[in-house]
Scaffold this motif. Structure first.
Motif, mmCIF file in Angstrom:
data_model
loop_
_atom_site.group_PDB
_atom_site.id
_atom_site.type_symbol
_atom_site.label_atom_id
_atom_site.label_comp_id
_atom_site.label_asym_id
_atom_site.label_seq_id
_atom_site.Cartn_x
_atom_site.Cartn_y
_atom_site.Cartn_z
ATOM 1 N N PRO A 1 -52.994 13.614 -1.484
ATOM 2 C CA PRO A 1 -52.872 12.797 -2.695
ATOM 3 C C PRO A 1 -51.465 12.910 -3.275
ATOM 4 O O PRO A 1 -50.816 13.952 -3.152
ATOM 5 C CB PRO A 1 -53.911 13.399 -3.640
ATOM 6 N N PRO A 2 -50.989 11.839 -3.897
ATOM 7 C CA PRO A 2 -49.645 11.920 -4.490
ATOM 8 C C PRO A 2 -49.636 12.902 -5.660
ATOM 9 O O PRO A 2 -50.668 13.106 -6.318
ATOM 10 C CB PRO A 2 -49.375 10.491 -4.965
ATOM 11 N N PRO A 3 -48.508 13.514 -5.912
ATOM 12 C CA PRO A 3 -48.455 14.516 -6.985
ATOM 13 C C PRO A 3 -48.560 13.856 -8.364
ATOM 14 O O PRO A 3 -48.178 12.698 -8.531
ATOM 15 C CB PRO A 3 -47.075 15.155 -6.798
ATOM 16 N N CYS B 1 -47.496 13.123 -12.253
ATOM 17 C CA CYS B 1 -46.161 12.936 -12.835
ATOM 18 C C CYS B 1 -45.704 14.181 -13.596
ATOM 19 O O CYS B 1 -46.461 14.764 -14.369
ATOM 20 C CB CYS B 1 -46.161 11.745 -13.789
ATOM 21 N N GLN C 1 -41.046 11.823 -15.691
ATOM 22 C CA GLN C 1 -41.032 11.079 -14.428
ATOM 23 C C GLN C 1 -41.871 9.819 -14.598
ATOM 24 O O GLN C 1 -42.963 9.853 -15.135
ATOM 25 C CB GLN C 1 -41.595 11.937 -13.298
ATOM 26 N N THR D 1 -41.828 7.168 -11.869
ATOM 27 C CA THR D 1 -42.113 6.513 -10.588
ATOM 28 C C THR D 1 -42.390 7.550 -9.514
ATOM 29 O O THR D 1 -41.965 8.702 -9.605
ATOM 30 C CB THR D 1 -40.927 5.638 -10.118
ATOM 31 N N GLY D 2 -43.128 7.132 -8.469
ATOM 32 C CA GLY D 2 -43.388 8.004 -7.322
ATOM 33 C C GLY D 2 -44.437 9.060 -7.585
ATOM 34 O O GLY D 2 -44.458 10.082 -6.902
ATOM 35 N N CYS D 3 -45.308 8.837 -8.556
ATOM 36 C CA CYS D 3 -46.336 9.822 -8.869
ATOM 37 C C CYS D 3 -47.557 9.113 -9.437
ATOM 38 O O CYS D 3 -47.505 7.943 -9.774
ATOM 39 C CB CYS D 3 -45.802 10.837 -9.868
ATOM 40 N N VAL D 4 -48.663 9.861 -9.543
ATOM 41 C CA VAL D 4 -49.873 9.305 -10.126
ATOM 42 C C VAL D 4 -49.668 9.200 -11.628
ATOM 43 O O VAL D 4 -49.277 10.158 -12.278
ATOM 44 C CB VAL D 4 -51.096 10.200 -9.810
#
Length: 83
Positions: free
Chosen positions: A47-49, A51, A55, A57-60
């Protein structure tokens, strides 16, 4: 050299139909039949990390930027063309 048209005979037509039917049955059986081999399961992706503070972008829970491109407004004093 003579290239006379010779229509297919009844026997040739029956062979063509039989070959076509055999091919259809073969393909259907190959698609439907379970080969009996054990199915390999793909590992689930991690699963994506979540935030980190600050942060976006690039996270849940991140944010997605959306750009809406609208037609440009006419210049002042210029009338829009009639439709």
């Amino acid at each position: 050299m003579s290239n006379d048209y010779r229509p297919t005979s009844r026997r040739q037509r029956l062979l063509i139909v039989a070959a076509t039917a055999a091919m259809v049955v073969t393909v259907w059986v190959l698609l439907v039949h379970d080969s009996g081999s054990e199915r390999r399961k793909l590992p689930a992706p991690p699963p994506p990390p979540p935030c980190a503070p600050g942060q976006t972008t690039g996270c849940v829970g991140g944010k997605a930027d959306v750009m809406l491109i609208a037609p440009a407004a006419p210049a002042p004093g210029v009338s829009a063309p009639a439709r």
